[in-house]
Motif scaffolding. Structure first.
Motif, short mmCIF file in Angstrom:
data_model
loop_
_atom_site.label_atom_id
_atom_site.label_comp_id
_atom_site.label_asym_id
_atom_site.label_seq_id
_atom_site.Cartn_x
_atom_site.Cartn_y
_atom_site.Cartn_z
N GLU A 119 -11.38 -0.02 -8.90
CA GLU A 119 -11.54 -1.40 -9.37
C GLU A 119 -10.20 -2.12 -9.36
N GLY A 120 -10.20 -3.36 -8.85
CA GLY A 120 -8.98 -4.16 -8.83
C GLY A 120 -8.24 -4.12 -7.51
N PHE A 121 -8.62 -3.22 -6.62
CA PHE A 121 -7.97 -3.14 -5.30
C PHE A 121 -8.95 -3.62 -4.23
N SER A 122 -8.49 -4.49 -3.36
CA SER A 122 -9.33 -4.98 -2.27
C SER A 122 -8.45 -5.50 -1.15
N PHE A 123 -9.07 -5.75 0.00
CA PHE A 123 -8.37 -6.31 1.15
C PHE A 123 -8.90 -7.71 1.42
N SER A 124 -8.06 -8.55 2.03
CA SER A 124 -8.47 -9.90 2.40
C SER A 124 -8.17 -10.11 3.88
N PRO A 125 -8.93 -10.98 4.57
CA PRO A 125 -8.73 -11.20 6.01
C PRO A 125 -7.32 -11.64 6.37
N GLU A 126 -6.65 -12.36 5.46
CA GLU A 126 -5.31 -12.87 5.76
C GLU A 126 -4.29 -11.75 5.93
N GLN A 127 -4.61 -10.56 5.43
CA GLN A 127 -3.67 -9.44 5.51
C GLN A 127 -3.75 -8.69 6.84
N LEU A 128 -4.74 -9.02 7.67
CA LEU A 128 -4.99 -8.26 8.90
C LEU A 128 -4.65 -9.07 10.14
N HIS A 129 -4.59 -8.38 11.28
CA HIS A 129 -4.11 -9.02 12.52
C HIS A 129 -5.04 -8.78 13.70
N CYS A 130 -6.35 -8.77 13.46
CA CYS A 130 -7.30 -8.62 14.56
C CYS A 130 -7.29 -9.87 15.43
N ASP A 131 -7.97 -9.79 16.57
CA ASP A 131 -7.92 -10.88 17.54
C ASP A 131 -8.73 -12.10 17.13
N SER A 132 -9.59 -11.99 16.13
CA SER A 132 -10.41 -13.12 15.73
C SER A 132 -10.64 -13.11 14.22
N ASP B 288 -2.35 -2.49 11.63
CA ASP B 288 -3.32 -2.66 10.54
C ASP B 288 -3.76 -1.31 9.99
N ILE B 289 -3.96 -0.32 10.88
CA ILE B 289 -4.35 1.01 10.42
C ILE B 289 -3.28 1.58 9.50
N THR B 290 -2.01 1.42 9.90
CA THR B 290 -0.90 1.92 9.06
C THR B 290 -0.88 1.21 7.71
N TYR B 291 -1.05 -0.12 7.74
CA TYR B 291 -1.03 -0.91 6.49
C TYR B 291 -2.19 -0.52 5.58
N ILE B 292 -3.39 -0.41 6.15
CA ILE B 292 -4.58 -0.08 5.35
C ILE B 292 -4.42 1.29 4.70
N ALA B 293 -3.98 2.27 5.50
CA ALA B 293 -3.81 3.63 4.97
C ALA B 293 -2.80 3.65 3.83
N LYS B 294 -1.69 2.95 4.01
CA LYS B 294 -0.64 2.92 2.99
C LYS B 294 -1.15 2.30 1.69
N LYS B 295 -1.89 1.19 1.81
CA LYS B 295 -2.40 0.51 0.61
C LYS B 295 -3.48 1.36 -0.07
N ALA B 296 -4.35 2.01 0.70
CA ALA B 296 -5.40 2.84 0.12
C ALA B 296 -4.81 4.02 -0.63
N ILE B 297 -3.78 4.64 -0.05
CA ILE B 297 -3.13 5.79 -0.71
C ILE B 297 -2.50 5.36 -2.03
N ALA B 298 -1.86 4.18 -2.02
CA ALA B 298 -1.24 3.68 -3.24
C ALA B 298 -2.29 3.36 -4.30
N ALA B 299 -3.43 2.80 -3.87
CA ALA B 299 -4.49 2.43 -4.81
C ALA B 299 -5.12 3.65 -5.46
N ILE B 300 -5.32 4.70 -4.69
CA ILE B 300 -5.99 5.89 -5.22
C ILE B 300 -5.02 6.75 -6.02
N GLY B 301 -3.75 6.80 -5.60
CA GLY B 301 -2.72 7.44 -6.40
C GLY B 301 -2.84 8.95 -6.52
#
Length: 616
Positions: free
Chosen positions: A43-56, A117-130
């Protein structure tokens, strides 16, 4: 207005967008179903589209919905009239982070997700789960075992069934999915089986859209135009940039209309349109093949006169326009009367004239012997349909391709298809994982009965015009090999027992010439009698470890072949043979599978019909 949600189907999505009476409330493309069912971040951790770099923006939002595990919630909120589920998305890779308490976090990583993005997502998820990370890696479901895929599919079915009524689920590409292949196993999975059976879900998989009138034309089944489009697309000329042709989208659109039960009064009109679509697709395939065959003729004919046997309305034009080749004769080959007439003309007019004429066979039909007939007339290499090799992995079901090959398979096997006009049938068997692999070429006939048991690594390789028949109740230990070379026949009776490493060799597999006569004495069907190109094993024959059966071998019922024997001639019933070359060691013998029977009249001993004296 009819509303849809599409999970993993670009095709259905495009069709829905083309129809003014359809609305797509939720579009999910190339997101792994395994990831969709994964656990959320704390709870309290989430992702937003602005944080990612996909093509669309669409991909950024879609990936965020997957990361935050909102897709199933969105499906419930959308409340569509129908959900289109595409099982091909089970191949989409996902990234998995495994923690020390067995908790894992998953997210989809198809080709459009960038590495940063994969590197960023993995890093944030690891920090969130702790918690301590045990491993993190990309996972490719294509490499999963049957059991793994079955477990994931079963889980998806249970979850979807709690959100959407099963009668609202339309299934695409079920024939290509492991789910369709694993139906019987899923039926035996307890609580999941009850859900599936109660909602008739398996029937919907095999009869996509539940319209029997159209089920044989729907692309979830084997005999369908989709097969033609996919196969022809390998040879170019059908679709642009790996997208399907507009005719195919129109076809799927019509199926969706029928599936929803709308516009019932238009079904007769759709029948005619579907037939037109079928003909359009077949014409496109014939055009592609005609072009490829014309190229092959130009390479192979060597300035000879060309004779075409069979129909491809595009081939003649390509020959003339591209290479200025005008056939000396074109023989129709569609009806039974035309086939009989064509063979008579070939025999009377073109026999033994391969130095003057080159024969072209633009189509080969399963069950026909045209290719063999032409070779018997002295044409060793007539031009036949071009086939780009393709595979049917763990295939089970009915399938007919654009080259005239027909498969009717009742148990999983692996097929490599390299030719045209073959017929392959496999009954209900017991086959270990990845045990049976079959190579198919031009105009083969492969027939395997029921209750055949294959323990491990059996290989069947068929060259052009060969036949392999295996009777009911045969058993094969590890490492069995059957090589049916060109123009050979291998027939194995029922209830035969093969030890480890038994090999069948229809002939030498190469050309051997007599230097006195200059004749080919190994593979020319004009010079080598059919009996020398045939292996025939009777019923209830025991074949010992590493024995080799050669062309010309014939063993009658109830006999025993010793380990490492090489057999190349005829032997009578109920005898024991061994040696190189094999010879009779003992006559008047009978054998039983069980080593524990002391009396011939005991249960599990020698079947009554094989208790015979040797007949010379």
């Amino acid at each position: 207005m009819i509303s849809f949600a599409t999970l993993g189907s670009r095709i259905a999505d495009d069709c829905i967008n083309r129809n003014k009476d359809f609305e797509n409330k939720l579009r999910v493309v190339q997101i792994s179903p395994i990831s969709v069912l994964g656990k959320k971040l704390p709870e309290g951790f989430s992702f937003s589209p602005e944080q990612l770099h996909c093509d669309s923006e669409y991909h950024n939002k879609l990936l965020c919905d997957d990361l935050n595990k909102n897709i199933l919630d969105n499906l419930g909120k959308a409340n569509p009239d129908y959900v289109v589920l595409d099982f091909l998305d089970f191949e989409t890779p996902y990234y998995e982070i495994q923690f020390d308490d067995k908790f894992s976090y998953k997210f989809s990583c198809p080709g459009w997700v960038k590495k940063e993005d994969i590197t960023y997502i993995a890093k944030k998820a690891i920090a969130a789960i702790g918690k301590k990370v045990v491993s993190q890696k990309a996972v490719y479901p294509r490499a999963f075992t049957d059991e793994q895929i079955t477990a994931h599919v079963s889980n998806l079915i249970k979850i979807l069934g709690s959100i959407v009524p099963f009668e609202k689920i339309l299934v695409l590409n079920a024939r290509h999915s492991v789910f369709a292949f694993m139906a019987n196993r899923i039926k035996a999975m307890g609580s999941a089986a009850e859900i599936i059976a109660k909602n008739n879900f398996l029937d919907r998989v095999y009869n996509a859209y539940s319209q029997s009138e159209y089920s044989q034309k729907c692309f979830s089944l084997g005999d369908c135009p989709d097969t033609t489009v996919l196969m022809a697309n390998q040879n170019e000329g059908i679709a642009d940039e790996n997208r399907f042709s507009s005719e195919y989208y129109d076809y799927v659109n019509k199926c969706l209309v029928i599936a929803t039960g709308e516009e019932e009064d238009k079904k007769s009109q759709l029948d005619a349109k579907l037939e037109t679509f079928n003909q359009t697709m077949h014409d496109k395939v014939d055009s592609v093949l005609g072009n490829l065959i014309a190229d092959a003729v130009q390479r192979e004919y060597g300035g000879k006169q060309v004779v075409v046997v069979g129909d491809n309305k595009f081939l003649i034009d390509f020959l003339k326009k591209k290479y200025n080749i005008i056939p000396a004769e074109v023989l129709p080959y569609s009806t039974e009367e035309e086939k009989k007439n064509a063979k008579n003309i070939l025999s009377k007019k073109y026999k033994e004239k391969s130095k003057t004429y080159h024969i072209v066979l633009p189509k080969l039909e399963a069950g026909d012997d045209l290719f063999y007939t032409v070779r018997k007339l002295g044409y060793s290499r007539p031009t036949v349909p071009f086939c780009e090799k393709y595979y049917l992995d763990k295939f089970k079901g009915y399938f007919k391709d654009h080259l005239g090959n027909v498969f009717d398979i009742k148990n999983n096997a692996y097929f490599t298809v390299m030719g045209a006009g073959s017929r392959v049938s496999l009954g209900e068997c017991v086959i270990s994982a990845e045990a049976l692999k079959v190579h198919v070429n031009h105009q083969n006939r492969i027939k395997m009965g029921k209750n055949i048991r294959i323990s491990n690594r059996m290989l069947i390789v068929c060259w052009d015009n060969s036949v392999v028949e295996i009777g009911d109740d045969c058993t094969f230990a590890e490492g069995g090999e059957i090589y049916a070379y060109k123009d050979t026949k291998i027939k194995i009776g029922k209830d035969c027992m093969h030890a480890k490493g038994v090999a069948y060799l229809g002939n030498s597999g190469h050309s051997i010439f007599d230097m006195h006569t200059l004749d080919n004495i190994s593979s020319d069907p004009r010079k080598v009698p059919e009996e020398k190109r045939t292996i025939e094993i009777g019923n209830h024959v025991w074949l010992g470890r590493d024995c080799v059966l050669m062309g010309g071998c014939k063993i009658a019922d109830g006999s025993i072949v010793g380990a490492k024997a090489v057999v190349n001639k005829k032997f009578p019933n109920n005898c024991s043979i061994a040696g190189i070359p094999a010879k009779i060691i003992k006559k008047d013998v009978a054998w039983a599978r069980s080593i524990e029977v002391f009396d011939i009249d005991e249960m599990y001993s020698v079947p009554e019909e094989y208790r015979n004296f040797t007949e010379e």
